[in-house]
Every structure is written in C-alpha cells, then in structure tokens.
Design an enzyme around this catalytic site. Sequence first.
Site, PDB file in Angstrom:
ATOM      1  CG  HIS A  20      -1.142   9.072   3.345  1.00 15.50           C
ATOM      2  ND1 HIS A  20      -1.243   7.714   3.583  1.00 15.50           N
ATOM      3  CD2 HIS A  20      -0.799   9.624   4.531  1.00 15.50           C
ATOM      4  CE1 HIS A  20      -0.955   7.470   4.871  1.00 15.50           C
ATOM      5  NE2 HIS A  20      -0.672   8.619   5.464  1.00 15.50           N
TER       6      HIS A  20
ATOM      7  CE1 TYR B 285       0.290   3.042  13.454  1.00  9.41           C
ATOM      8  CE2 TYR B 285      -1.815   3.972  12.786  1.00  9.41           C
ATOM      9  CZ  TYR B 285      -0.519   3.597  12.484  1.00  9.41           C
ATOM     10  OH  TYR B 285      -0.037   3.763  11.215  1.00  9.41           O
TER      11      TYR B 285
ATOM     12  CG  ASN C 253      -5.020   3.514   8.543  1.00  8.58           C
ATOM     13  OD1 ASN C 253      -5.087   2.486   7.881  1.00  8.58           O
ATOM     14  ND2 ASN C 253      -4.552   4.651   8.063  1.00  8.58           N
TER      15      ASN C 253
ATOM     16  CD  GLU D 177      -1.548   4.086   8.012  1.00  6.11           C
ATOM     17  OE1 GLU D 177      -1.399   4.578   9.154  1.00  6.11           O
ATOM     18  OE2 GLU D 177      -1.654   4.772   6.992  1.00  6.11           O
TER      19      GLU D 177
ATOM     20  CD  GLU E 274      -4.820   7.685   9.792  1.00  4.97           C
ATOM     21  OE1 GLU E 274      -4.288   8.767  10.086  1.00  4.97           O
ATOM     22  OE2 GLU E 274      -4.480   6.622  10.294  1.00  4.97           O
TER      23      GLU E 274
ATOM     24  NE  ARG F 173      -3.274   2.632   2.542  1.00  5.32           N
ATOM     25  CZ  ARG F 173      -3.310   3.457   3.588  1.00  5.32           C
ATOM     26  NH1 ARG F 173      -2.830   3.071   4.764  1.00  5.32           N
ATOM     27  NH2 ARG F 173      -3.831   4.664   3.480  1.00  5.32           N
TER      28      ARG F 173
HETATM   29  C1  PNW Z   1      -1.254   7.559  10.688  1.00  4.23           C
HETATM   30  N1  PNW Z   1      -3.592   8.902  16.566  1.00  4.23           N
HETATM   31  O1  PNW Z   1      -1.548   8.737  11.393  1.00  4.23           O
HETATM   32  C2  PNW Z   1      -0.893   7.970   9.272  1.00  4.23           C
HETATM   33  O2  PNW Z   1      -1.733   7.402   8.294  1.00  4.23           O
HETATM   34  C3  PNW Z   1       0.549   7.745   8.924  1.00  4.23           C
HETATM   35  O3  PNW Z   1       0.932   8.561   7.854  1.00  4.23           O
HETATM   36  C4  PNW Z   1       1.421   7.959  10.156  1.00  4.23           C
HETATM   37  O4  PNW Z   1       2.779   7.966   9.868  1.00  4.23           O
HETATM   38  C5  PNW Z   1       1.061   6.861  11.140  1.00  4.23           C
HETATM   39  O5  PNW Z   1      -0.330   6.824  11.413  1.00  4.23           O
HETATM   40  C6  PNW Z   1       1.822   6.936  12.468  1.00  4.23           C
HETATM   41  O6  PNW Z   1       1.535   8.112  13.158  1.00  4.23           O
HETATM   42  C7  PNW Z   1      -2.051   8.714  12.684  1.00  4.23           C
HETATM   43  O7  PNW Z   1      -3.270   9.862  17.317  1.00  4.23           O
HETATM   44  C8  PNW Z   1      -1.695   9.749  13.532  1.00  4.23           C
HETATM   45  O8  PNW Z   1      -4.350   8.006  16.983  1.00  4.23           O
HETATM   46  C9  PNW Z   1      -2.216   9.803  14.805  1.00  4.23           C
HETATM   47  C10 PNW Z   1      -3.083   8.840  15.246  1.00  4.23           C
HETATM   48  C11 PNW Z   1      -3.443   7.790  14.420  1.00  4.23           C
HETATM   49  C12 PNW Z   1      -2.913   7.739  13.123  1.00  4.23           C
END
Ligand code: PNW
Length: 480
Positions: free
Chosen positions: A120, A312, A310, A382, A167, A74
């Site tokens: 993006h 985390y 996505n 992601e 996002e 991706r």
């Molecule tokens: C994503 N949060 O951003 C983006 O899609 C990527 O480009 C980035 O590098 C990656 O995650 C890591 O940060 C996020 O605060 C930024 O939950 C912040 C959050 C989630 C995704």
Amino acid sequence: MSSQLSSQFTYATAAPQIEGAWNTDGKGPSIWDTLAHTPGKILDNSNADDACRSYDFYRQDVALMKSYGVTAYRFSLSWSRIIPLGGKDDPINEAGIQFYSNLIDELLANGITPFVTLFHWDMPQALEDRYKSMLNQSKYIPDFLRYARVCFERLGDRVKHWITYNEPGVYTLAGYAGGAHAPGRSSNREQNEEGDTSTEPWIVGHTQLVSHGYAVDMYRKEFQPSQKGTIGITLSGNWSEPWDKSDAADRAAAQRALEFEIAWFADPVYGPGKVDYPGCMRKQLGERLPQFTEEEKRLVRGSSEFYGMNTYTSFFVKDNIVGGPIPPEDHKGNLRWFNENKDGVSRGEESDTEWLRTAPWGFRKLLRWIWERYHVPIYVTENGTTVKGEDKLTEKLLNDRHRIEFYRKYVGELAKAVKDGIDIRSYFGWTLADNWEWAKGYTDRFGVTFIDFDTPEKKRYPKRSAAFNRDFFKHLIAKS
Ligand code: PNW
C-alpha cells in the site's frame, strides 16, 4: 442481500497511514518517510512518525473493531518493517514479523478475519536509492517476490485473504505523473527534480501488473495447495458519466475515462479478449505503453481470484476537443471533468475533499460495468468520505451526519446491485479511524473513529457512523 456479503463487513487501513513507529524496532525508511521529512511536501507540514500509533495500540484498534461489529479487517504490511532494506538478499527484521503475527493473532482471537495487502504505497527507500524501484522491472521483481514469499511463509498459516497491490493506478499517477506523492517524480521541474510524466507512469504500471502476476503464480504453486487462501489485486475506480448523454463524443469520452482508469489494469488481468491494454490507450499512447511478453501474458491473465474495488465518487466527463495532438503528459484519455452535467444536475454533495462528492448513483452503475465486463466476484475493499468542518473534537462532530448519509446511500446501492444478481462478497469502509492522509497530512479525516492527534496516546472517540454501520449491517443480515 446474500449472507455472503454481510459476512464481510469491515474497515480498511494502510500501514503508513496508521502505524507510526516509523523507525522503531528495526524498521527501515520507506519513500513516504522520506517525502514526509522533506520540507514543503505535506500540506500541514506533518509527518507519519507517530500517526495513530497503531503499532503500539493495535489491541485497542481490535477492541474498537469488535465493538463496531465487524467480521474482518483489511490492513497492509510495511515492507521495510519486515525487510528494512527491501532486497532479496537483505536481512529479515524478526521484530517486524512479530508485530504482524501478534496483530493477526489478536484479530483471530476476536473472531475477525484478516485481509492483508502486501503493498500500500510504502516502497522501501533502499530500493528507490538502489535502482529506482519499479522503474527497473527486472531488478524489482525478484525483490518483490522475496518479500511476498516471506509474508506467505510466515503469516500464510493464518492469513487466507491476500491482496498484492492497492490501487496501482493511483500509486503510479500520483507518484510519477502528478508528482505530489512519493516517490515524487514528474516532468514538472518546479515541483520535482526528476521524472518523466509521459513515460514513467506506464512503466511503473506495467511493473506492478507483472510482479503481481509472478507473486500470484508463486502463491498458487507453493502455498495455496496447503494454505488454501485466496489472492488478488485491488484497483481504484470512480464512475464516469457523459456530461451530455445525447452527444456521442461525450459518451465515448466517459467510456474512455473508465478504460484509462480501470481497464488499464483490469483488462490484462480479467479480459476480455487477448491480454493487452485497452485499445484506446494503445491508440493514444503508442510505443510509450509497454508490450506484454508471452510469459507476462500467461502470468497476468487470470491472476486475480476476485475484483478488489476501491471507489469513492462519480464524475461527469466531456471530450477534450482542443484540436491538435493530445499532449504526451495526458494519462486520462483526453477529457474534462465537471461537477454538473449539461442539465445542471450536480454529481453530489461536497465533502472535505475536493474530488470526493457523495455520488451513490454511479456506484451501482460501476458495479454493473465491472460485473458485465469481467464476471468475477467483487470485493468492495474501500469506500468512504470526509466531512466538511471535521477538525476539533466536539459533540456535534461525533454526530457525523454527512458520513452516515454517505454510507446509508452507498450500502443501499450495494444491496440493490446484489439483488440484481451481481456477486459481491464484501463491503469495507475507508476507514477505521482518522489517519495520515498522505500529502494532505492530518487535514482529511476519513475515519468512523475520531483521533485526537494532539494527545500522546492518540485518543480514539467513536463517531456515530460507526454505530450506524454496525446496526445497518445487522439489519441487512437479518433481512437476507
Ligand atoms: C485511496 N481519487 O486513495 C487509498 O487507497 C487510501 O490510502 C486513501 O487514504 C483513500 O483512498 C482516501 O484518499 C485514493 O482521486 C486517492 O479518486 C485518490 C482517489 C481515489 C483513491
């Protein structure tokens, strides 16, 4: 685990974070180039002029991926590399198209399926200068549609998986509420010269939803019948758990957190019910939240053929009982966040990124919440982590135990969710190699490959997590 899931294991990247070549071969500047060249805006005073130099070394990237056993890749296209000034009547940069065409051919020659994101976050600077880009929906949509059309026309013979936006929520809030990301707008005059945190995020979010709807409509009518690809959107979302499960206010707060963060975009696209933003958002935001016209409703509902996820981490949340009216700058549902719940249970082990902790327990819950509410196939587009102290190259660093444990646990939860009957079709780690982490510069390393940014050729060194994931997925496939 179904063979379908295992057949799409890979990593994701984004053009502005890896390509470099920011003004090479006719590329126009993006709003991120502008921000990076403004003193004081990037944590380590770096810029992405070179980044990983993937523009020059994309063949190395593909060879690395092949050695990592992936089946897909991706990546995103840089709009201003393809149309330097961005607009519907502006010239196309053939060298930009050629670069992506070569990358796609190289992937296919190595048996790797391209998943392509149109946007993006790197808006062409010219569109920001002309009419403030997404703040001007009627001017923006024809420009975005023309860009999308060029991509479908020129690359759609080989690209069968399209993602319109990455996002929209993070782009909107970090760029128009927090103001630390491009285009750097907010009500905070110490930080940003212009902007209005109370209104602009809701307009920009709406513009993304509606332009996504138009682009998908065009793809379905003009390209899908012959190209036979699939198209959708990728949303950001972390799990929110009540701080005190026995407290009805905290339970409602956790639900509100999910709705402000995820259902903001997902409800209009996937349902349920009539096409609108979630009720709790309408209630809190009133007229600041745009209304969908009848045409927009028709275009947006059903406009994504999968749920691009996505995710985390996970949080504990509590109702923000401060009394009085909710401030107009609030965009998260009037909440407070905690690292521990009422019983002192931690949300997870720390990473090198303040908001990100290893919290796989929430991943499975999130998958279930999405599946039960929307009932569409899920592509995890992601998921990944940074590691404390990953900085200078050492043997110890390449043995990235924390990242391996992160992947082991998250993929483990994913496998359980598949067993539960949730239709999950991909797992993409973030990210292939350390890169330019936006306003954090090069300080946050998310890669399964270490990049020595001090070397002119941005030398690449596989971390142990790359081999771990390769073997882990091979094992899961064999079991399925
Ligand atoms: C994503 N949060 O951003 C983006 O899609 C990527 O480009 C980035 O590098 C990656 O995650 C890591 O940060 C996020 O605060 C930024 O939950 C912040 C959050 C989630 C995704």
